[in-house]
Scaffold this motif. Sequence first.
Motif, short mmCIF file in Angstrom:
data_model
loop_
_atom_site.label_atom_id
_atom_site.label_comp_id
_atom_site.label_asym_id
_atom_site.label_seq_id
_atom_site.Cartn_x
_atom_site.Cartn_y
_atom_site.Cartn_z
N TYR A 247 0.89 -1.08 0.17
CA TYR A 247 -0.01 0.14 -0.04
C TYR A 247 0.85 1.31 -0.08
N SER A 284 -9.27 5.27 -0.56
CA SER A 284 -9.30 3.63 -0.72
C SER A 284 -10.16 3.25 -1.44
N GLU A 296 -5.17 -0.84 5.43
CA GLU A 296 -4.82 0.54 4.91
C GLU A 296 -5.24 1.37 6.17
#
Length: 500
Positions: A247, A284, A296
């Motif tokens: 990420y 997201s 996340e």
Amino acid sequence: MDSIILGFENIAHFNVLLALVAGAFIGILIGAVPGLEPAGAMAILLPFTLGMEPLAGVTLLLGTYGGAWYGGAIPAILIKVPGTPVNVLTTYDGYPMAQRGEAHRALSLAYSSSFIGGTISVLALVVLAPYLATIATHFGAVEYAMVALVAIVSVLLAHQSQGLMAVISLGFGILLGTVGFERFFNTQRFTFGEPFLMGGIPLVPAVIGLFAMSQAFVLLRTPGYKRAASSAVYHNRFRGLLEALRYPRTLGRSAGLGVTMGLLPGVGEFGAQFLSYSLAKRASKTPEQFGKGSPEGLIASEASISACTSTTLVPLLALGIPVDPLMAMILSVFMIHNYIPGPQLFAQHPEFISGLYISLLLLNIVILGILLFATKPIMKLARIEPRFIGMTVLVLSLVGCYTQNYRISDALIAVFFAIVGKIMLRNDIPGFPLVIGLVLGPLFENRMMQSLALSNGDLSIFITRPIAAVLLVISLLGLTIFAIGLWRARPVVAAAPANP
């Protein structure tokens, strides 16, 4: 290059390495025990670091500071109790992951995110601090007065939601900063004939009382924490370490926000964490998973917290301006050893600056290593009776206050601030503005007096010098925004209906 070599030579001493490991370990323990805060732990350690070598003392405090944010993720993930207040958002996604049997994945994600954020923060410090120090060479009394004013206004803006209470706290701190012998007019202010107040309110007992002892009073009345049930299965402690790199946008954005927020007085970890979490959720592809175990969300929370730890040192090293109470404690260690923060520190003690950079990088490595292999035994600390912790904190606080100068007056001052801190906690009055007022109030007053002496009382000096004028405009804009916020938050009284 020579300064880097000297920096390694400074680090390669037993007492510095011991302080590095001890600081990291103490910080992790503080973070892992709900109810304790790094400010209180640093306040207790502060008197003992004043007798150490400068680098060892600063490393011990910074290790405690940084390690607490790492350790605070442990109870937040495993028992849904944030180890430190700034780990509150870690519970949102960390605990649901633990409930799914992914406790080690969540812990590894938190550790690796914190490590990456902390490392980026150190690199930002290395780049930004010398640059800002170079700019500060053009600063005189006028500019420093305006820098202090900007810092004071920033503290108020950071506590916009507690506007009136923040003003009260800051004003009380500035008032306390006037206590003592005033050298411009050779007068005594608010000393009441007491010799121990001639030098002003000592920072160490004030901080110990306000943050350590007041929190101890709270712990003395806190029941034991119940351990939440968790279906965590521990298989691979390294699982999730590299997952954070999947990420990169969330990681980079959160670390960048943490670095930026760390530069601003009064904003720090809280502001960085909430903003990065909000932006991560908005950006997201699966925002519905946030709060239900989203990797996340966990990355955004932990990376932003640790990214603040080193950049908070930038204003302190370059300008001598602490952005929070923890940096005010670090400043006292500098001052006691005659290491005056500012441009001259980089010129006169480059080996110390290099040693500090290296120690901060090593701290992140040491903390990560300890956590990977000692999470389970450290977690048992969360079961310690809070009342026992509170009594221990009280005893250590009083011992630390007294042994600093072996004066009973220091212990009495700490008790006074402990009572003040308890009252402030009960009435939701933030303590940070008080400390900033106590530290920056005298600095602002002295620089203002020097500036007015240079201009023979002509206030136009603050607008005829470009840097000072820009800082003054920033301060006025900040005050305007703060005043507007107070006006909008005022209680609205409904008009009474007219009599028929």
